[in-house]
Design a protein around this motif. Structure first.
Motif, short mmCIF file in Angstrom:
data_model
loop_
_atom_site.label_atom_id
_atom_site.label_comp_id
_atom_site.label_asym_id
_atom_site.label_seq_id
_atom_site.Cartn_x
_atom_site.Cartn_y
_atom_site.Cartn_z
N ASP A 246 -26.95 18.88 -131.80
CA ASP A 246 -26.09 19.77 -132.56
C ASP A 246 -26.27 19.93 -134.03
N ALA A 247 -26.57 18.79 -134.65
CA ALA A 247 -27.03 18.84 -136.02
C ALA A 247 -28.50 19.75 -136.29
N LEU A 248 -29.23 19.51 -135.22
CA LEU A 248 -30.72 20.30 -135.45
C LEU A 248 -30.41 21.71 -135.23
N VAL A 249 -29.69 21.99 -134.46
CA VAL A 249 -29.15 23.65 -134.16
C VAL A 249 -28.43 24.14 -135.27
N THR A 250 -27.45 23.28 -136.08
CA THR A 250 -26.87 23.77 -137.10
C THR A 250 -27.81 24.10 -138.31
N SER A 251 -28.68 23.18 -138.54
CA SER A 251 -29.67 23.49 -139.53
C SER A 251 -30.53 24.62 -139.38
N VAL A 252 -30.94 25.06 -137.93
CA VAL A 252 -31.77 26.04 -137.79
C VAL A 252 -30.92 27.27 -137.88
N ARG A 253 -29.66 27.53 -137.43
CA ARG A 253 -28.62 28.62 -137.68
C ARG A 253 -28.63 28.88 -139.31
N ALA A 254 -28.63 27.96 -140.04
CA ALA A 254 -28.59 27.97 -141.48
C ALA A 254 -29.59 28.93 -141.97
N THR A 255 -30.73 29.14 -141.21
CA THR A 255 -31.77 29.74 -141.82
C THR A 255 -31.61 31.47 -141.55
N GLY A 256 -30.70 31.54 -140.74
CA GLY A 256 -30.25 32.91 -140.30
C GLY A 256 -30.71 33.31 -138.74
N LEU A 257 -31.38 32.37 -138.10
CA LEU A 257 -31.77 32.43 -136.74
C LEU A 257 -30.65 32.12 -135.69
N VAL A 282 -37.44 20.36 -128.12
CA VAL A 282 -36.39 21.43 -128.50
C VAL A 282 -36.95 21.90 -130.03
N GLN A 283 -36.89 20.85 -130.93
CA GLN A 283 -36.94 20.99 -132.23
C GLN A 283 -38.51 21.77 -132.50
N GLU A 284 -39.33 21.31 -131.96
CA GLU A 284 -40.73 22.19 -131.98
C GLU A 284 -40.64 23.63 -131.51
N ALA A 285 -39.77 23.58 -130.37
CA ALA A 285 -39.67 25.09 -129.67
C ALA A 285 -38.78 25.92 -130.70
N LEU A 286 -37.78 25.30 -131.34
CA LEU A 286 -36.97 26.15 -132.34
C LEU A 286 -37.75 26.50 -133.62
N THR A 287 -38.85 25.63 -133.94
CA THR A 287 -39.62 25.85 -135.06
C THR A 287 -40.46 26.81 -134.74
N ASN A 288 -41.19 27.02 -133.50
CA ASN A 288 -41.97 28.26 -133.22
C ASN A 288 -41.18 29.27 -133.26
N VAL A 289 -40.09 29.30 -132.84
CA VAL A 289 -38.99 30.70 -132.70
C VAL A 289 -38.90 30.99 -134.20
#
Length: 368
Positions: A246-257, A282-289
């Motif tokens: 959840d914390a990982l996804v929250t940080s990714v959403r903050a970038t606008g994704l 999951v972290q690396e997959a979202l980083t690639n996105v």
């Protein structure tokens, strides 16, 4: 571990000493010319056997005691063959326990000469038994030395292999941590630069996010480098796992994704190593996105269990990025290595309807 080994050696030495003392009575039947067993002879047999308890602690002393008592026993014309077992056991303890040949070779040679000469007393000074003992003694010493060299070489190769594996583990950890963190920081910095004049409050939020991501990256880098930390330093934080998604996804959403996350584990307990591996995937997959999907892309992440496996799916509807089958990127290669290391598998590539998809399955062990 050392204490356990010493206890086993002591018990083995007692059993060996008892065996030699009992079998010496049988040996005299085959050597009627030998001297009858006395308290002195039994004492020498017992000391010879018990000396083997020192083979790990002091192999040179163990050798000296076993061979010394064997030479004395044979020199006094007591019945022979059980004492040879103790002497040869002492020789093996010397060769296996002393690493430097310049130390053990002279002792082994002196011991071999002593045993060959002492063999003459109970055998009526016949040359054949004396020569046989000398030859067998030398052969055992050479074979034991060769076996020791092979064993040490294998141990060195195994240690070198562990070093390489640990370096690869650290490299994967650092890549995943830095790749995700730097991609997030880059996007947040872009947001901050874009909004700094018109919406300074949102720009300030982007800077706070950058600071948080940086601190998290430093903490995770310390955890990845824990194996090379000096003694006395505080232990690193635990590796992130599924509970941190959840914390990982929250940080990714903050970038606008845009990210949709669905986690369905039911009541199944997830092993720590599988949980940590899943988080990194999951972290690396979202980083690639973030890096390749392009503006306006959305990622969908699903983590669930099925038939004893942890299933992970990350897909996006972006422009995607070509991944040559013969040369995947460092991140995807590292994720495949992570999955394989825990007995799982990972597949990634362009989705049929556009975008990119990643699927991984990790074993959960026997069904509970």
């Amino acid at each position: 571990m050392v204490r356990a080994g010493s206890a086993v050696d002591a018990a083995t030495a007692v059993i060996f000493a008892t065996f030699m003392a009992l079998m010496s009575q049988v040996a005299r039947v085959t050597q009627p010319e030998a001297r009858p067993a006395t308290a002195l002879g039994l004492a020498l047999l017992v000391v010879c056997g018990l000396a083997l308890a020192l083979r790990r602690i002091n192999p040179l002393l163990a050798f000296t005691l076993t061979v010394g008592t064997a030479v004395a026993y044979l020199g006094l014309r007591f019945a022979g063959w059980p004492i040879y077992l103790g002497a040869f056991a002492g020789l093996l303890a010397l060769v296996f326990g002393v690493t430097e040949a310049r130390v053990w070779v002279p002792f082994a040679a002196i011991g071999g000469v002593g045993m060959a000469v002492a063999t003459g007393a109970p055998e009526g000074w016949q040359p054949a038994p004396m020569i046989t003992i000398a030859v067998v003694w030398a052969a055992v010493a050479v074979l034991a030395a060769r076996a020791t060299q092979v064993r040490r070489k294998l141990a060195e190769e195994e240690a070198a292999g562990r070093v390489v594996e640990e370096r690869l583990r650290i490299a994967r950890e650092l890549h995943d941590v830095l790749s995700h963190s730097l991609a997030t920081i880059s996007l947040q910095a872009g947001v901050g630069l874009h909004l700094v004049d018109d919406r300074p409050e949102q720009a300030r939020e982007a800077l706070h996010a950058i600071r948080q991501v940086s601190n998290d990256a430093l903490a995770q880098a310390r955890a990845a480098l824990a194996v090379v930390r000096g003694p006395g330093e505080e232990p690193p934080q635990a590796a992130p796992g599924l509970a941190d998604l959840d914390a990982l996804v929250t940080s990714v959403r903050a970038t606008g994704l845009g990210v949709d996350l669905a986690v369905d584990l039911g009541s199944r307990a997830i092993p720590d190593v599988i949980s940590a591996t899943a988080y990194r995937i999951v972290q690396e997959a979202l980083t690639n996105v973030m890096r390749h999907a392009g503006p306006g892309a959305r990622a969908r992440t699903h983590v669930g269990t099925a038939h004893g496996w942890l299933e992970i799916d990350v897909t996006d509807d972006g422009i995607g990025a070509a991944v040559p089958a013969h040369s995947p990127g460092h991140g995807l290669r590292g994720l495949a290595e992570r999955a394989t290391a825990v007995g799982g598998e990972l597949q990634a590539g362009p989705a049929s309807g556009g975008g990119f998809t990643l699927h991984a399955r990790l074993p959960l062990g026997a069904e509970g």
